[in-house]
Design a protein around this motif. Structure first.
Motif, mmCIF file in Angstrom:
data_model
loop_
_atom_site.group_PDB
_atom_site.id
_atom_site.type_symbol
_atom_site.label_atom_id
_atom_site.label_comp_id
_atom_site.label_asym_id
_atom_site.label_seq_id
_atom_site.Cartn_x
_atom_site.Cartn_y
_atom_site.Cartn_z
ATOM 1 N N TYR A 119 0.732 -1.069 -0.199
ATOM 2 C CA TYR A 119 -0.356 -0.171 0.136
ATOM 3 C C TYR A 119 1.267 1.273 -0.192
ATOM 4 C CZ TYR A 119 -4.037 -2.698 0.807
ATOM 5 O OH TYR A 119 -5.305 -4.155 0.997
ATOM 6 N N ASN A 120 0.157 1.961 -0.480
ATOM 7 C CA ASN A 120 1.307 3.585 -0.648
ATOM 8 C C ASN A 120 0.164 4.521 0.475
ATOM 9 O OD1 ASN A 120 2.782 3.237 -3.089
ATOM 10 N ND2 ASN A 120 1.235 3.343 -4.393
ATOM 11 N N THR A 121 -0.627 3.922 0.686
ATOM 12 C CA THR A 121 -1.179 4.765 2.380
ATOM 13 C C THR A 121 -0.920 4.946 3.436
ATOM 14 O OG1 THR A 121 -3.897 4.227 0.896
ATOM 15 C CG2 THR A 121 -3.540 5.400 3.414
ATOM 16 N N PRO A 122 -0.071 5.947 3.768
ATOM 17 C CA PRO A 122 0.211 5.312 5.609
ATOM 18 C C PRO A 122 -0.156 5.258 5.983
ATOM 19 C CG PRO A 122 0.227 7.788 4.293
ATOM 20 C CD PRO A 122 -0.625 6.731 3.289
ATOM 21 N N ASN A 123 0.000 4.171 7.376
ATOM 22 C CA ASN A 123 0.002 3.917 8.406
ATOM 23 C C ASN A 123 -1.347 3.332 7.692
ATOM 24 O OD1 ASN A 123 1.870 5.418 10.612
ATOM 25 N ND2 ASN A 123 0.504 6.578 9.963
ATOM 26 N N VAL A 124 -1.478 2.259 7.206
ATOM 27 C CA VAL A 124 -2.684 1.423 6.634
ATOM 28 C C VAL A 124 -2.663 0.619 7.437
ATOM 29 C CG1 VAL A 124 -1.815 0.130 4.439
ATOM 30 C CG2 VAL A 124 -4.128 0.082 5.131
ATOM 31 N N GLU A 125 -4.553 -0.103 7.995
ATOM 32 C CA GLU A 125 -4.083 -1.136 8.479
ATOM 33 C C GLU A 125 -4.967 -2.090 8.147
ATOM 34 O OE1 GLU A 125 -6.956 -2.298 13.073
ATOM 35 O OE2 GLU A 125 -6.716 -0.292 12.272
#
Length: 712
Positions: free
Chosen positions: A586-592
């Motif tokens: 994922y490029n999205t930071p802090n993804v759960e």
């Protein structure tokens, strides 16, 4: 005893061999020789030399070698250099108007290869419905006529031969009786389109004599060394095939070099979706990885369309060794396409810093006679000249890690660029940044074009680097575009690694309007049979299906390994590792990321991204098999398959301009992930799965995953 895989990649300058331990994919050793372009056996001699050097240098016993494969530029070189045989084409069809059309489509003109090179062609036509003369007599007469006109190899091409190859096979058999090589057009491709099919077969036939000579000499050398396993050859679509299959279809090896680097990146980095770079000194090859497979398209040769699938690669004249163009008024105006290699200059980054003193000056040159005269070189006080390149700019900005193959001297790079910066009235940092920005701005539109063409989901994209110059351009392009970057260890030998780790790949294409379940099952069965024939172990073969309603084309891609590893149980990832692997996509930071389903052998993870349920399917070895930005899943039993598919068909279906876009369906059973994407109806998915999963009982657990399409 070790089990060793050997991969050999033929590059423009060097031929590199690498030996890999099959148990853990660790590198046992490597060897390098100069590519033997001018040897009587061509580049094949370099393959032989690199192989022998590799096993001797690394104390590898021939009995330890369980896999050996090499890429080749032989087919491409033969076509570029015009080292081709004259082709005699025997076209076949009926009489009357339809026969006239067939005769016209199989009567090819000489095939222009560019550079004043061509494949010479002669043609004859046989009416297979002729009642006056037997077909065998007509074939014999046609072959004799073509040989008299100088043909060295025969092509048999029949109208609708893809449906019935009987006459094409007879022609090939008669040619063989006369000690002539031959190609049956319908063996090369099963697509309709008589003229393109004939043309593809003619190109294949023209390189048969050259390819057979080199293949036989390479195979003999491997046998003389005591290696008993089949010799495999890299295909242009990213797979390998046994040398006996290559002897029939050498055209499939075109572009096998870039294919090798892609497969190395896929296997080493477990990449699933993204853009790959192979950055050399002069050019950069850019292509797509989607759903764990490289994107392929039909090759075009000298402006001629063929039915040969190879990697869809864009080649740019900007790379690690690209030189800078500049002037006093505008500063840096361009980078490339000429490289320091072409100009016979060393990089500033690999020059002794003490040689770049206060007397060093800017000197503008023309690397080649017809080039602009504003390419920058730095003339040193000892009279020697050096080049400023992208590699030098990256070193001056301290962008490269200590273990990067392109890492050179910061001091030398800084001092050389300062000479140019002072001349144009700028700073070293500004000048180096301008050099990299100019280069990467050429790469950005190519990436955007590929993203659009292959409908890549931007949040999944990773830039994967290969080649010695990868670190120079990859990270900076990623920074400009906001994408993650990965450069595998040993990037400079990644192509050889890719050859060593490559799988058998076979593709079968058919033009089938409104395909039935039986049609689809038959084409999948044929693809699997071809993969096995090319050396794949039956139990290892996976098949991917593509159905194009617009062109009415059905494609089955079969991939499998040449042996079944006995160490797989030792290498499985657990739930925690699978979650970490998924998070890294994922490029999205802090993804759960959470575990949505696992059976201990396959993992499905989920994460909420932009209010959508994003899914990843990961196998026991940690490979990301599927990435979907939006999807859903149903845990069920095989007996309730239809209900599960219907549920996902409804929840994951999408609409665009009042047109329904069907979801892609994947079925998980233990360690199997079966791809049913591209099918048009629920009935096709359920019917095909029922036909293929005959070993399952109604109560056996499965997980059905749906991926929503039309999501960007």
């Amino acid at each position: 005893m070790r089990n060793i895989r050997i991969g050999i990649d033929v590059g423009g300058t060097h031929t590199k061999a690498v030996a890999i331990d099959n148990a853990d994919n660790s590198i046992v050793g490597e060897a390098e020789v100069k590519t033997t372009h001018h040897h009587p056996k061509g580049v094949a001699q370099g393959v032989i030399d690199a192989f022998k050097k590799c096993i001797e240098k690394n104390n590898i016993s021939p009995d330890e070698v369980i896999f050996i494969a090499h890429s080749t530029t032989q087919a491409t070189n033969a076509l570029i250099e015009g080292d081709v045989a004259k082709v005699g084409i025997i076209g076949m069809g009926g009489g009357g108007l339809s026969g006239w059309m067939v005769k016209r489509q199989t009567k090819l003109q000489n095939i222009d290869l560019g550079n004043n090179k061509k494949i010479e062609v002669s043609s004859r036509y046989i009416n297979i419905k002729d009642k006056k003369t037997s077909f065998a007599t007509n074939v014999d007469n046609a072959i004799n006529d073509l040989v008299a006109e100088g043909a060295k190899v025969i092509v048999a091409s029949k109208a609708f031969g893809v449906d019935d190859m009987k006459e094409e096979k007879i022609v090939s058999e008669e040619a063989e009786k006369k000690n002539l090589l031959s190609t049956a057009a319908s063996e090369i491709t099963k697509l309709y389109g008589l003229q393109v099919r004939t043309q593809t077969a003619a190109i294949n036939a023209s390189i048969l004599p050259k390819m057979l000579d080199t293949a036989n000499s390479t195979e003999s050398a491997v046998r003389e060394a005591g290696v008993k396993v089949p010799l495999m050859i890299m295909r242009g679509d990213g797979g390998v095939m046994e040398v006996k299959e290559m002897k029939k279809r050498p055209i499939l090896t075109m572009l096998s070099g870039p294919a090798a680097s892609v497969m190395g990146a896929l296997m080493y980095l477990r990449a699933s979706n993204g853009i790959y770079f192979e950055v050399g000194g002069t050019t950069t090859n850019i292509g797509v990885i989607k759903n764990g497979r490289p994107a392929v398209d039909y090759s075009i040769l000298g402006g001629h369309r063929t039915y040969v699938n190879s990697l869809d690669v864009r080649v740019l004249g900007v790379a690690g060794g690209s030189m800078v163009r500049a002037n006093k008024e505008h500063g840096v105006i361009d980078v490339g396409p000429r490289s320091a290699h072409i100009a016979d200059l060393e990089y500033a980054a690999f020059t002794d810093p003490s040689l770049i003193d206060d007397k060093a000056s800017v000197e503008f040159i023309k690397p080649r006679e017809n080039d602009p005269d504003d390419y920058v070189s730095i003339k040193l006080s000892n009279g020697k000249s050096i080049a400023i390149t992208n590699t030098c700019a990256a070193n001056a900005l301290k962008l490269l890690a200590d273990n990067d193959f392109a890492k050179g001297s910061y001091e030398a790079s800084y001092k050389a660029i300062k000479v140019l910066a002072d001349y144009i009235g700028s700073t070293v940092e500004e000048t180096a940044t301008k050099i990299l920005e100019t280069s990467c701005n050429k790469i950005k539109p190519v990436i955007e074009e590929l993203i659009a063409k292959y409908k890549l989901e931007r949040d999944q994209i990773v830039l994967v680097g290969a080649g010695g110059g990868a670190g120079t351009l990859l990270a900076y392009t990623g920074k400009l575009m906001g994408f993650r970057c990965q450069i595998p260890p040993d990037a400079e030998i990644i192509s050889s690694i890719g050859v060593a780790l490559a799988m058998v790949r076979e593709m079968v294409e058919r033009t089938i309007p409104n395909p039935t379940l039986e049609d689809i099952a038959a084409i999948k069965k044929e693809a699997k049979a071809r993969a096995i024939q090319s050396g794949a172990v039956p139990d290892s073969v996976e098949i991917f299906l593509e159905i194009d309603d617009t062109t009415q084309k059905v494609t089955a891609i079969a991939m499998g390994s040449t042996e079944v590893k006995t160490t797989d149980l030792q290498k499985r990832v657990d739930d925690k590792e699978a979650l970490e692997i998924a998070k890294g996509t994922y490029n999205t930071p802090n993804v759960e990321v959470k575990m949505a389903y696992t059976n201990g052998k396959t993992f499905v993870t989920e994460a909420m991204v932009k209010n959508s349920r994003s899914l990843r399917i990961i196998d026991s070895k940690g490979f990301v098999k599927v990435q979907r930005s939006e999807g859903d899943l149903v845990k069920t039993t095989f007996g309730k398959l239809k209900q599960a598919v219907k549920t996902l068909w409804d929840t994951c279906g999408n609409f665009s301009s009042e047109i329904r876009i069907n979801p892609d369906i994947y079925i998980i059973n233990k360690g199997r992930v079966i791809d049913y994407s591209g099918l048009a109806t629920i009935e096709q998915v359920v019917g095909l799965a029922t036909m293929e999963l005959t070993d399952l009982k109604p109560e056996d657990e499965i997980c059905v995953v749906g991926g929503r399409n039309g999501v960007m």
